[in-house]
Write an enzyme that holds these catalytic residues in place. Structure first.
Site, PDB file in Angstrom:
ATOM      1  N   ARG A 125       0.817  -1.236   0.000  1.00 37.80           N
ATOM      2  CA  ARG A 125       0.000   0.000   0.000  1.00 37.80           C
ATOM      3  C   ARG A 125       0.844   1.277   0.000  1.00 37.80           C
ATOM      4  NH1 ARG A 125      -3.263  -2.854   3.918  1.00 37.80           N
ATOM      5  NH2 ARG A 125      -4.920  -3.944   2.809  1.00 37.80           N
ATOM      6  N   LYS A 147       1.849  11.474 -10.420  1.00 31.94           N
ATOM      7  CA  LYS A 147       0.857  10.671 -11.154  1.00 31.94           C
ATOM      8  C   LYS A 147       1.568   9.403 -11.602  1.00 31.94           C
ATOM      9  CE  LYS A 147      -2.794  13.335 -13.424  1.00 31.94           C
ATOM     10  NZ  LYS A 147      -3.320  13.871 -14.694  1.00 31.94           N
ATOM     11  N   GLU A 189       5.964  18.241 -24.482  1.00 32.82           N
ATOM     12  CA  GLU A 189       5.540  18.634 -23.125  1.00 32.82           C
ATOM     13  C   GLU A 189       6.210  19.949 -22.713  1.00 32.82           C
ATOM     14  OE1 GLU A 189       3.066  17.038 -21.849  1.00 32.82           O
ATOM     15  OE2 GLU A 189       3.325  14.852 -21.857  1.00 32.82           O
ATOM     16  N   LYS A 231       5.426  22.698 -13.946  1.00 37.30           N
ATOM     17  CA  LYS A 231       4.757  21.522 -13.392  1.00 37.30           C
ATOM     18  C   LYS A 231       4.766  21.566 -11.869  1.00 37.30           C
ATOM     19  CE  LYS A 231       3.528  16.921 -13.674  1.00 37.30           C
ATOM     20  NZ  LYS A 231       3.352  15.726 -14.459  1.00 37.30           N
ATOM     21  N   GLU A 241      -5.478  16.617  -8.692  1.00 42.96           N
ATOM     22  CA  GLU A 241      -6.230  17.079  -9.864  1.00 42.96           C
ATOM     23  C   GLU A 241      -7.682  17.388  -9.536  1.00 42.96           C
ATOM     24  OE1 GLU A 241      -5.662  14.420 -13.198  1.00 42.96           O
ATOM     25  OE2 GLU A 241      -6.299  15.929 -14.623  1.00 42.96           O
ATOM     26  N   ARG A 245      -4.790  21.356 -11.653  1.00 47.13           N
ATOM     27  CA  ARG A 245      -3.892  20.387 -12.307  1.00 47.13           C
ATOM     28  C   ARG A 245      -4.381  19.967 -13.686  1.00 47.13           C
ATOM     29  NH1 ARG A 245      -0.244  15.495  -9.818  1.00 47.13           N
ATOM     30  NH2 ARG A 245       0.660  14.965 -11.828  1.00 47.13           N
ATOM     31  N   ASN A 249      -3.112  18.744 -18.645  1.00 49.98           N
ATOM     32  CA  ASN A 249      -3.681  17.792 -19.599  1.00 49.98           C
ATOM     33  C   ASN A 249      -3.943  18.453 -20.957  1.00 49.98           C
ATOM     34  OD1 ASN A 249      -5.826  15.159 -19.851  1.00 49.98           O
ATOM     35  ND2 ASN A 249      -4.154  15.000 -18.391  1.00 49.98           N
ATOM     36  N   HIS A 252      -4.100  16.505 -24.240  1.00 54.03           N
ATOM     37  CA  HIS A 252      -4.031  15.073 -23.915  1.00 54.03           C
ATOM     38  C   HIS A 252      -5.306  14.293 -24.198  1.00 54.03           C
ATOM     39  CE1 HIS A 252      -0.228  16.153 -22.209  1.00 54.03           C
ATOM     40  NE2 HIS A 252       0.006  14.921 -21.801  1.00 54.03           N
ATOM     41  N   HIS A 256      -4.290  10.868 -25.975  1.00 50.92           N
ATOM     42  CA  HIS A 256      -4.412   9.519 -25.418  1.00 50.92           C
ATOM     43  C   HIS A 256      -5.234   8.609 -26.334  1.00 50.92           C
ATOM     44  CE1 HIS A 256      -3.367  10.721 -20.993  1.00 50.92           C
ATOM     45  NE2 HIS A 256      -2.323  10.656 -21.778  1.00 50.92           N
ATOM     46  N   HIS A 268       4.257   9.265 -26.863  1.00 54.74           N
ATOM     47  CA  HIS A 268       3.306  10.131 -26.174  1.00 54.74           C
ATOM     48  C   HIS A 268       3.427  11.584 -26.662  1.00 54.74           C
ATOM     49  CE1 HIS A 268       0.865  11.648 -22.883  1.00 54.74           C
ATOM     50  NE2 HIS A 268       1.851  12.450 -22.508  1.00 54.74           N
TER      51      HIS A 268
HETATM   52  N1  LIG Z   1       3.026  10.675 -14.825  1.00 59.22           N
HETATM   53  C1  LIG Z   1       2.968  11.789 -15.525  1.00 59.22           C
HETATM   54  O1  LIG Z   1       2.665  12.868 -15.023  1.00 59.22           O
HETATM   55  C2  LIG Z   1       3.318  11.737 -16.976  1.00 59.22           C
HETATM   56  C3  LIG Z   1       3.572  12.923 -17.662  1.00 59.22           C
HETATM   57  C4  LIG Z   1       3.906  12.863 -18.998  1.00 59.22           C
HETATM   58  C5  LIG Z   1       4.032  11.633 -19.634  1.00 59.22           C
HETATM   59  N2  LIG Z   1       3.828  10.504 -18.918  1.00 59.22           N
HETATM   60  C6  LIG Z   1       4.030   9.192 -19.547  1.00 59.22           C
HETATM   61  O2  LIG Z   1       5.386   9.082 -19.964  1.00 59.22           O
HETATM   62  C7  LIG Z   1       5.474   8.144 -21.022  1.00 59.22           C
HETATM   63  C8  LIG Z   1       6.362   8.663 -22.126  1.00 59.22           C
HETATM   64  O3  LIG Z   1       7.654   8.859 -21.607  1.00 59.22           O
HETATM   65  P1  LIG Z   1       8.919   9.032 -22.564  1.00 59.22           P
HETATM   66  O4  LIG Z   1       8.625   9.964 -23.644  1.00 59.22           O
HETATM   67  O5  LIG Z   1      10.056   9.298 -21.673  1.00 59.22           O
HETATM   68  O6  LIG Z   1       9.028   7.631 -23.278  1.00 59.22           O
HETATM   69  P2  LIG Z   1       9.542   6.192 -22.801  1.00 59.22           P
HETATM   70  O7  LIG Z   1       9.618   6.034 -21.359  1.00 59.22           O
HETATM   71  O8  LIG Z   1       8.696   5.259 -23.566  1.00 59.22           O
HETATM   72  O9  LIG Z   1      11.038   6.180 -23.360  1.00 59.22           O
HETATM   73  C9  LIG Z   1      11.272   6.178 -24.746  1.00 59.22           C
HETATM   74  C10 LIG Z   1      12.327   5.122 -25.115  1.00 59.22           C
HETATM   75  O10 LIG Z   1      13.624   5.600 -24.745  1.00 59.22           O
HETATM   76  C11 LIG Z   1      14.316   4.615 -23.957  1.00 59.22           C
HETATM   77  N3  LIG Z   1      15.196   5.407 -23.109  1.00 59.22           N
HETATM   78  C12 LIG Z   1      14.886   6.064 -21.969  1.00 59.22           C
HETATM   79  N4  LIG Z   1      15.933   6.789 -21.569  1.00 59.22           N
HETATM   80  C13 LIG Z   1      16.926   6.586 -22.461  1.00 59.22           C
HETATM   81  C14 LIG Z   1      18.239   7.102 -22.589  1.00 59.22           C
HETATM   82  N5  LIG Z   1      18.724   8.009 -21.743  1.00 59.22           N
HETATM   83  N6  LIG Z   1      18.987   6.683 -23.633  1.00 59.22           N
HETATM   84  C15 LIG Z   1      18.480   5.804 -24.560  1.00 59.22           C
HETATM   85  N7  LIG Z   1      17.230   5.297 -24.492  1.00 59.22           N
HETATM   86  C16 LIG Z   1      16.464   5.705 -23.459  1.00 59.22           C
HETATM   87  C17 LIG Z   1      13.191   3.881 -23.283  1.00 59.22           C
HETATM   88  O11 LIG Z   1      13.587   2.623 -22.812  1.00 59.22           O
HETATM   89  C18 LIG Z   1      12.160   3.795 -24.410  1.00 59.22           C
HETATM   90  O12 LIG Z   1      12.466   2.759 -25.289  1.00 59.22           O
HETATM   91  C19 LIG Z   1       4.061   7.876 -21.468  1.00 59.22           C
HETATM   92  O13 LIG Z   1       3.656   6.626 -20.985  1.00 59.22           O
HETATM   93  C20 LIG Z   1       3.267   8.971 -20.824  1.00 59.22           C
HETATM   94  O14 LIG Z   1       1.930   8.599 -20.581  1.00 59.22           O
HETATM   95  C21 LIG Z   1       3.481  10.527 -17.616  1.00 59.22           C
HETATM   96  O1  LIG Z   2       0.633  15.601 -14.506  1.00 59.06           O
HETATM   97  C1  LIG Z   2      -0.469  15.754 -15.034  1.00 59.06           C
HETATM   98  O2  LIG Z   2      -1.486  15.981 -14.378  1.00 59.06           O
HETATM   99  C2  LIG Z   2      -0.611  15.663 -16.496  1.00 59.06           C
HETATM  100  O3  LIG Z   2      -1.720  15.659 -17.009  1.00 59.06           O
HETATM  101  C3  LIG Z   2       0.646  15.565 -17.279  1.00 59.06           C
HETATM  102  C4  LIG Z   2       0.513  14.828 -18.592  1.00 59.06           C
HETATM  103  O4  LIG Z   2       1.563  15.301 -19.421  1.00 59.06           O
HETATM  104  C5  LIG Z   2       0.712  13.329 -18.476  1.00 59.06           C
HETATM  105  O5  LIG Z   2       0.754  12.756 -19.748  1.00 59.06           O
HETATM  106  C6  LIG Z   2      -0.243  12.577 -17.578  1.00 59.06           C
HETATM  107  O6  LIG Z   2       0.200  11.254 -17.401  1.00 59.06           O
HETATM  108  C7  LIG Z   2      -1.641  12.497 -18.121  1.00 59.06           C
HETATM  109  O7  LIG Z   2      -2.460  12.117 -17.095  1.00 59.06           O
HETATM  110  P1  LIG Z   2      -3.888  11.459 -17.267  1.00 59.06           P
HETATM  111  O8  LIG Z   2      -4.490  11.627 -15.933  1.00 59.06           O
HETATM  112  O9  LIG Z   2      -4.602  12.184 -18.364  1.00 59.06           O
HETATM  113  O10 LIG Z   2      -3.665  10.037 -17.609  1.00 59.06           O
HETATM  114 ZN   LIG Z   3       1.732  14.064 -21.149  1.00 61.16          ZN
END
Ligand SMILES: NC(=O)c1ccc[n+]([C@@H]2O[C@H](COP(=O)([O-])OP(=O)(O)OC[C@H]3O[C@@H](n4cnc5c(N)ncnc54)[C@H](O)[C@@H]3O)[C@@H](O)[C@H]2O)c1
Ligand SMILES: O=C(O)C(=O)C[C@@H](O)[C@H](O)[C@H](O)COP(=O)(O)O
Ligand SMILES: [Zn+2]
Length: 364
Positions: A125, A147, A189, A231, A241, A245, A249, A252, A256, A268
């Protein structure tokens, strides 16, 4: 550059969560032990296949410091954000005897940090975790704000938890090995942060779009730090959110749906780029956004090589997927649009004809 002190961006605690810092600089791994703290005996390093060497080096270093350290390798990119991979991680933690005082370190892009954070949120948890983002996108967005989550067959990020990290270490040297396609995806982003809150970001990208596409560019650190600040400010006041927050999005809702439609083969950031052009057109057609700012979306996104269009014939499927977007309320679709530059707002239940017309503007 090695002697330049790291920049520290503070993220305030919100909704009962602990505050933490995001560090941006080089050679930051010395900070890890302090973040892990004295109570941990075990540390699990979750990393993607692409960073096998980095993950193993980190594990070995932590083992040398006396921790029982395990590396958990997961698939690259979105293939890691599944219930099966989360279960694989839970199994590894169980077999290591991972307790509530032990710590997870997520090293990788946003997909890895989303998964690692989710595993940390759900194991016992909730255990402590630290993010070590290695892509632009993960540094400026995914690793910050707590998130965490995975995808399901029905859509993107549909299962998850708000579980902030104890700290975020953005080592700019990691970006040197990132393929240009992934580097540029992260700029979506960065540009999003520019449109919703900090137009200086847009000025910097427009001043040197080629430079913006590489880690050696003149404004790399500034673009990353400015985006993190946007951010950090938002999530410091609204972790869960409940209002503000939602502006993060921007772009997005459609993005998505495109990602799901492409079975997550589109990055993404590429989908967010098309999604922002769509949101800008929606804002313009709804009488909210001026032409110049709407047009600026196309020019700045295109200048760094991000896509502006998607398949016209896919609209019915995309619309269906958008209905389960987390911003929807009952049957009401909700979009983030701009009332002007850096003036994000919510557009609720737009006329279907306006939605279709906005999609017409991004249709290929
Ligand atoms: N939690 C949040 O607030 C939030 C915000 C924005 C995006 N996201 C999520 O993030 C994801 C996208 O992230 P991303 O764009 O970093 O893509 P990713 O994590 O898919 O990475 C892209 C590719 O690069 C590789 N990689 C990573 N670092 C590397 C490095 N330094 N050198 C070489 N290869 C490397 C990875 O293994 C992968 O194959 C999505 O799933 C999206 O939904 C989440
Ligand atoms: O941090 C947030 O809040 C965002 O919406 C950032 C986005 O860039 C990110 O892709 C996030 O994962 C999207 O969230 P979701 O709740 O729409 O899945
Ligand atoms: Zn995003």
């Amino acid at each position: 550059m090695t002697d330049t002190p790291a920049t520290r961006v503070h993220v305030g605690g919100s909704a009962g969560s602990e505050p933490y810092d995001v560090l941006v600089g080089r050679q930051l791994l010395g900070e890890l032990a302090g973040l892990i703290g004295d109570r941990a005996r075990r540390v699990a390093v979750i990393h993607p296949e692409a960073l096998a060497e980095t993950g193993e080096a980190l594990r070995a270093d932590l083992a040398e410091q006396g921790y029982e350290a395990v590396a958990i390798q997961v698939p690259n990119a979105e293939e890691a954000k599944t219930a099966e991979v989360a279960a694989y991680c839970w199994k590894a933690l169980g077999q290591t005897g991972f307790t509530r005082t032990d710590v997870i370190v997520g090293v990788g892009g946003g997909a890895t940090t989303d998964l690692a954070g989710f595993v940390a949120a759900t194991w016992l948890r909730g255990v402590r975790w630290i993010a070590v983002p290695t892509t632009v996108l993960a540094m400026v967005d995914a690793a910050v704000g707590g998130k965490t989550g995975i995808n399901t067959a029905e859509g993107k990020n549909l299962v998850g938890a708000f579980h902030p990290p104890a700290g975020v270490l953005c080592d700019l040297a990691a970006l040197d090995s990132l393929p240009v396609h992934d580097y540029v995806s992260g700029l979506a982003e960065v540009i999003k942060a520019g449109f919703i809150a900090d137009p200086v970001i847009l000025d910097l990208v427009e001043a040197d779009p080629e430079g913006a596409r590489t880690p050696a560019g003149p404004h790399t650190a500034e673009l990353i730090v400015r985006s993190i600040k946007v951010k950090a400010e938002v999530v410091s006041s609204d972790l869960k959110e409940s209002g503000l927050r939602e502006i993060l999005n921007y772009g997005h809702t459609l993005a998505h749906a495109i990602e799901k439609n492409e079975r997550y083969k589109w990055r993404h950031g590429a989908a967010v780029s098309v999604g922002m052009v769509f949101a800008a057109e929606l804002g313009r057609l709804a009488g909210r956004l001026d032409d110049a700012t709407a047009d600026r979306h196309r020019t700045v996104l295109e200048s760094v090589g991000l896509p502006l269009t998607y398949r016209g014939d896919q609209w019915p499927k995309l619309l269906e997927t958008m209905r389960v977007d987390k911003k929807s309320r009952g049957d009401l679709l909700r979009f983030i649009v701009l009332d002007g530059l850096a003036k994000p707002t919510v557009l609720e239940g737009p006329d279907p004809a306006v939605l279709l017309a906005a999609y017409g503007e991004v249709s290929a």
